[in-house]
Design a protein around this motif. Structure first.
Motif, PDB file in Angstrom:
ATOM      1  N   TRP A  61       0.807  -1.225   0.000  1.00 12.13           N
ATOM      2  CA  TRP A  61       0.000   0.000   0.000  1.00 12.13           C
ATOM      3  C   TRP A  61       0.839   1.273   0.000  1.00 12.13           C
ATOM      4  CZ3 TRP A  61      -4.860  -1.194   3.268  1.00 12.13           C
ATOM      5  CH2 TRP A  61      -5.987  -0.594   2.672  1.00 12.13           C
ATOM      6  N   GLN A  90      -2.141  -5.894   0.736  1.00 16.11           N
ATOM      7  CA  GLN A  90      -3.010  -4.711   0.650  1.00 16.11           C
ATOM      8  C   GLN A  90      -4.476  -5.054   0.879  1.00 16.11           C
ATOM      9  OE1 GLN A  90      -2.068  -2.250  -2.643  1.00 16.11           O
ATOM     10  NE2 GLN A  90      -3.767  -0.849  -2.335  1.00 16.11           N
ATOM     11  N   ASN A  91      -4.972  -6.094   0.179  1.00 21.91           N
ATOM     12  CA  ASN A  91      -6.409  -6.429   0.266  1.00 21.91           C
ATOM     13  C   ASN A  91      -6.600  -7.908   0.581  1.00 21.91           C
ATOM     14  OD1 ASN A  91      -7.400  -3.801  -0.559  1.00 21.91           O
ATOM     15  ND2 ASN A  91      -6.575  -4.317  -2.575  1.00 21.91           N
TER      16      ASN A  91
END
Ligand SMILES: NC(=O)c1ccc[n+]([C@@H]2O[C@H](COP(=O)([O-])OP(=O)(O)OC[C@H]3O[C@@H](n4cnc5c(N)ncnc54)[C@H](OP(=O)(O)O)[C@@H]3O)[C@@H](O)[C@H]2O)c1
Length: 286
Positions: A61, A90-91
């Motif tokens: 990120w 990040q996700n």
């Protein structure tokens, strides 16, 4: 508390490590590189390595894994294996996407392996968290990642993960912790479950350096407010991640060997807790 204080005194701060439950050492002080990019990021990491830091906290990120990797691999006096590199997912999308994300972080950083890989947040719900966690654990088994952990997990998230994946406990939980947000409940839960706390925003983003207690204690110990807060973090037993892009501050923030905060003053700092959130707080999400 006395035990922690003594533990914090046994080695110079920049050289001292904690042993994770998987028996791998983790440095006590990492340079944080959130909100740093390009040549400013590369320069900050280079300054830190030259000053003696041996750990860098990055993330997909932050869009600076490449710069961090370049600074590490091109430093004239520091070998890759001497530096502890952290990056983060990040996700929380899926098993396959997590595996791809790890490969992408390896490719961008060019560092060959990731010393610590964290799920950056608990977002996505219980099922997604456990699915992605299993992918991270597989990357540990494959040797791409040496230690795995989580970030911004609240107690419920940790309890669920421990239930769903009892054989693969996270080594660390990286959360916002400083005297103005002491996170007592999460810290206690992690200590009970042998999960190392990594304290992010240990300087409270420089937002409380003028606080009268911080000012008075900095005068008493002949240090700066930043050094006082890093020292507090170390004496609490945390791995701490102060961030700066400036060479002088990078050096200052780790120059904390000359004093020990007395127990009663640690307690005065603990009492500053106001639940200050400097960035985000997903520890209570679904
Ligand atoms: N997992 C997560 O969700 C998460 C969230 C936030 C942070 N983090 C990690 O934790 C690291 C640290 O957190 P943070 O960057 O939010 O905040 P921080 O380290 O508490 O504070 C950084 C701020 O303090 C300033 N500063 C640093 N040293 C100083 C000094 N000696 N005197 C005066 N000002 C000083 C910096 O400015 P200059 O750079 O201009 O010196 C910057 O504005 C991050 O970089 C990141 O690696 C993780």
């Amino acid at each position: 508390m006395l035990h922690r204080t003594l533990k914090a005194m046994t080695a110079p701060a920049l050289a001292s490590t904690i042993t994770l439950p998987n028996n791998r050492p983790i440095p006590r002080i990492h340079l944080g590189v959130y909100q740093t990019s390009g040549t400013s990021c590369t320069a900050a990491v280079t300054h830190a390595l030259t000053a003696g830091y041996r750990a860098i906290d990055s993330a997909a990120w932050y869009y600076n894994e490449r710069e961090v990797g370049t600074a590490i691999t091109t430093h004239p006096d520091v070998a890759r294996e001497d530096v502890f590199f952290t990056t983060k997912l990040q996700n929380n999308e899926s098993f396959a996407a997590t595996k791809r994300a790890v490969d992408e972080s390896l490719r961008k950083s060019g560092l060959g392996w990731i010393d610590l890989y964290l799920m950056h947040s608990p977002y996505g719900g219980r099922e997604k968290r456990s699915e992605c966690w299993r992918a991270v654990v597989e990357c540990v088994r494959e040797g791409k990642v040496r230690s795995a952990g989580v970030s911004n997990f609240g107690i419920r998230h940790l309890q669920q993960l421990l239930e769903d994946c009892p054989d693969d406990k996270p080594m660390v939980n990286q959360v916002e912790v400083h005297p103005f947000n002491t996170q007592t409940a999460i810290v206690e839960f992690c200590e009970q479950n042998n999960i190392q706390i990594q304290a992010y925003a240990p300087l409270a983003r420089a937002m409380r350096f003028r606080n009268p207690t911080i000012q008075a204690l900095a005068r008493k110990y002949g240090c700066t407010p930043a050094q006082l807060m890093v020292r507090w973090s170390l004496q609490k037993g945390y791995v701490t991640l102060p961030k700066s892009t400036k060479r002088e501050r990078i050096i200052e923030n780790a120059d904390v060997d000359g004093f020990v905060i007395e127990e009663e003053d640690v307690a005065r700092m603990d009492a500053l807790d106001e639940g200050l959130v400097t960035d985000w707080d997903p520890t209570d999400c679904d």
